[in-house]
Scaffold this active site. Structure first.
Site, PDB file in Angstrom:
ATOM      1  N   LYS A 171       8.656  17.007 -41.488  1.00  0.00           N
ATOM      2  CA  LYS A 171       9.237  18.248 -41.782  1.00  0.00           C
ATOM      3  C   LYS A 171       9.424  18.520 -43.593  1.00  0.00           C
ATOM      4  CE  LYS A 171      10.749  19.332 -37.361  1.00  0.00           C
ATOM      5  NZ  LYS A 171      11.575  18.524 -36.330  1.00  0.00           N
TER       6      LYS A 171
ATOM      7  N   ASP B 194      15.827   8.071 -37.119  1.00  0.00           N
ATOM      8  CA  ASP B 194      14.784   9.228 -37.065  1.00  0.00           C
ATOM      9  C   ASP B 194      15.389  10.297 -37.948  1.00  0.00           C
ATOM     10  OD1 ASP B 194      13.275  11.418 -36.685  1.00  0.00           O
ATOM     11  OD2 ASP B 194      13.249  11.632 -34.377  1.00  0.00           O
TER      12      ASP B 194
ATOM     13  N   TYR C  64      15.792  13.995 -29.509  1.00  0.00           N
ATOM     14  CA  TYR C  64      14.347  14.474 -29.562  1.00  0.00           C
ATOM     15  C   TYR C  64      13.522  13.739 -30.691  1.00  0.00           C
ATOM     16  CZ  TYR C  64      10.185  17.054 -29.660  1.00  0.00           C
ATOM     17  OH  TYR C  64       8.793  17.566 -29.695  1.00  0.00           O
TER      18      TYR C  64
HETATM   19  C1  LIG Z   1      10.967  17.761 -35.307  1.00  0.00           C
HETATM   20  C2  LIG Z   1      11.314  16.296 -34.818  1.00  0.00           C
HETATM   21  C3  LIG Z   1      10.438  15.312 -34.275  1.00  0.00           C
HETATM   22  C4  LIG Z   1       9.256  15.572 -34.142  1.00  0.00           C
HETATM   23  O1  LIG Z   1       8.251  16.112 -35.440  1.00  0.00           O
HETATM   24  P1  LIG Z   1       6.844  16.921 -35.041  1.00  0.00           P
HETATM   25  O2  LIG Z   1       6.366  16.993 -36.425  1.00  0.00           O
HETATM   26  O3  LIG Z   1       7.379  18.102 -34.245  1.00  0.00           O
HETATM   27  O4  LIG Z   1       6.061  15.968 -34.000  1.00  0.00           O
HETATM   28  C5  LIG Z   1      10.952  14.037 -34.261  1.00  0.00           C
HETATM   29  N1  LIG Z   1      12.062  14.013 -34.571  1.00  0.00           N
HETATM   30  C6  LIG Z   1      12.995  14.765 -34.867  1.00  0.00           C
HETATM   31  C7  LIG Z   1      14.466  14.439 -35.112  1.00  0.00           C
HETATM   32  C8  LIG Z   1      12.698  16.042 -34.927  1.00  0.00           C
HETATM   33  O5  LIG Z   1      13.505  17.010 -35.270  1.00  0.00           O
END
Ligand SMILES: *Cc1c(COP(=O)(O)O)cnc(C)c1O
Length: 429
Positions: free
Chosen positions: A269, A241, A146
């Site tokens: 985050k 990511d 994701y």
């Molecule tokens: C949470 C998350 C996202 C998206 O971040 P948002 O701030 O919710 O848009 C993208 N990549 C990873 C791996 C994530 O855990």
């Protein structure tokens, strides 16, 4: 399923009238465990209190950002202080420079970084930048990873997209999705076959450094090195990511643990201290293609917001001051030891994947190496376990596909109390 308290039920009814599904992000709706959410009144440290006055030990931490626990004084004080001088300017402020410098110092692969307001924006922008840099259109992602909800990346995605049984969203043009090639994770042959055939068309591979939005899965030995060497060989970029893993597993995230140098990295985050944030960075040669000095456009009204930057910096400083990553590893190990003993004693088939303060318990009797394995766990058992725990004041993610988080506010007694609840619940299933 247990019904939530009367106030939560009442507000959720109103919420559903005015907000689609009653929530602003799908997984919050509890649909995957067949129920309804509670509404939070306040949270502090490792605890959440709902509006009906029920208390929980929380293992979600706002889905990752709250690594110090809820409402840590260092962050709330910082936000109060900084807000007195203004909450948003749209003019350069010193906090964004300090944040950029800190990220570049902590993460050696990042020479320059651009801030934005969510992880989704970070990955979306990194993809655009990789396409601009390589002048190629195709990107490669992995089934179950994701990367937020932008069009190119909402293909075979994890997290809420997975739990709702709609890995591909309506509204994403087929012609966009066709530019995203999806491969099975941890499958070196698939990668080699693809690059041998179409290597010159591929702008980038984007990968969750440790996939953690469809359970928590680890790369097989050599797999991340292969991603790195194959992209280098074919002139594509490797995008890590690290929105979830960055600044949670160590100062340089997974790339620090695995000693790898991706071309671009995405963050979010933890670096916002609980406020909306995202960031992407990497080699200066690539980053300098961004507007205003390069042809790749990227912008944001609230990017580098002073409150988010200051809150994030306060969080990073506190982590460093308290040797946070070492402490989180020791809490994680304590939890893991106790949990393994318990599950073995009870004879419950399971796999438990953990790194530092991130964990995922699977009710499965096979090793979990990709999303297909994740889908084969005993989902009904998970649901019963989830509701049993919630009833007794332990708040786990309301979905078997999410990673759990321990924070610096959790104590060994919190973890032991949690294991006691697990034992009771397992006895009742
Ligand atoms: C949470 C998350 C996202 C998206 O971040 P948002 O701030 O919710 O848009 C993208 N990549 C990873 C791996 C994530 O855990």
């Amino acid at each position: 399923m247990i019904p939530q308290g009367p106030l939560s039920q009442k507000i959720f009814t109103v919420a559903k009238q005015y907000i689609p599904g009653g929530v602003n992000s799908p997984v919050r709706a509890f649909r995957n465990v067949g129920g309804e959410p509670f509404f939070v009144r306040r949270a502090a440290g490792s605890r959440i209190e709902d509006i009906d006055g029920k208390h929980y030990i929380d293992y979600i931490g706002s889905w990752g950002p709250n690594i110090l626990g809820h409402a840590p004084v260092v962050i709330t004080n910082t936000i109060h202080e900084v807000a007195k001088s203004g909450v948003s300017f749209g003019i350069p402020n010193m906090f964004e420079v300090e944040m950029a410098r800190t990220i570049c110092e902590w993460v050696p692969s990042v020479e320059k970084v651009r801030m934005c307001s969510s992880g989704t924006e970070a990955t979306m922008s990194a993809i655009r930048l990789a396409r601009g840099f390589t002048k190629r259109d195709y990107i490669v992602k992995f089934n179950g990873c994701y990367h937020g909800h932008s069009d190119s990346l909402l293909v075979a995605a994890g997290s809420g997209a997975l739990t709702h049984g709609e890995p591909d969203s309506a509204g994403v043009p087929k012609s966009f999705a066709e530019k995203t090639i999806v491969l099975s994770y941890n499958d070196p042959e698939a990668l080699e076959t693809l690059f041998a055939a179409r290597g010159e068309q591929i702008a980038a591979i984007i990968v969750e450094s440790y996939p953690a939005n469809a359970g928590l899965v680890f790369p097989k030995p050599g797999y991340l090195e292969l991603l790195s060497s194959i992209t280098k060989k074919h002139g594509a970029l490797l995008i890590f990511d690290e929105v979830m893993t960055g600044f949670r597993l160590g100062k340089a995230g997974v790339q620090g643990l695995e000693n790898l140098t991706p071309d671009l990295s995405c963050f979010g985050k933890v670096i916002g201290g609980g406020l909306p944030v995202g960031a992407f960075g990497g080699r200066a040669e690539v980053m300098d293609l961004l507007a205003p000095i390069g042809p790749v456009y990227q912008a944001g009204t609230l990017s580098g917001n002073p409150l988010a930057m200051a809150a994030g910096l306060a969080q990073l400083r506190e982590l460093e001051r308290r040797s946070g990553f070492a402490r989180l590893e020791s809490l994680g190990a304590h939890f893991e030891n106790g949990l393994r003993q318990l599950l073995e004693a009870k004879g419950v088939p399971h796999r438990f994947n953990r790194v530092g303060s991130m964990f995922c318990l699977f009710f499965a009797d096979r090793d979990i190496v990709n999303v297909d394995d994740v889908m084969k766990q005993d989902l009904e058992f998970f649901r019963k376990f989830f509701w049993g725990c919630l009833d007794k004041g332990i708040y786990l993610a309301p979905s078997p596909y999410e990673t759990g988080f321990i924070s610096l506010a959790h104590t060994e007694p919190d973890l032991d109390d949690t294991l006691t609840v697990f034992e009771e619940v397992l006895g009742e299933i």
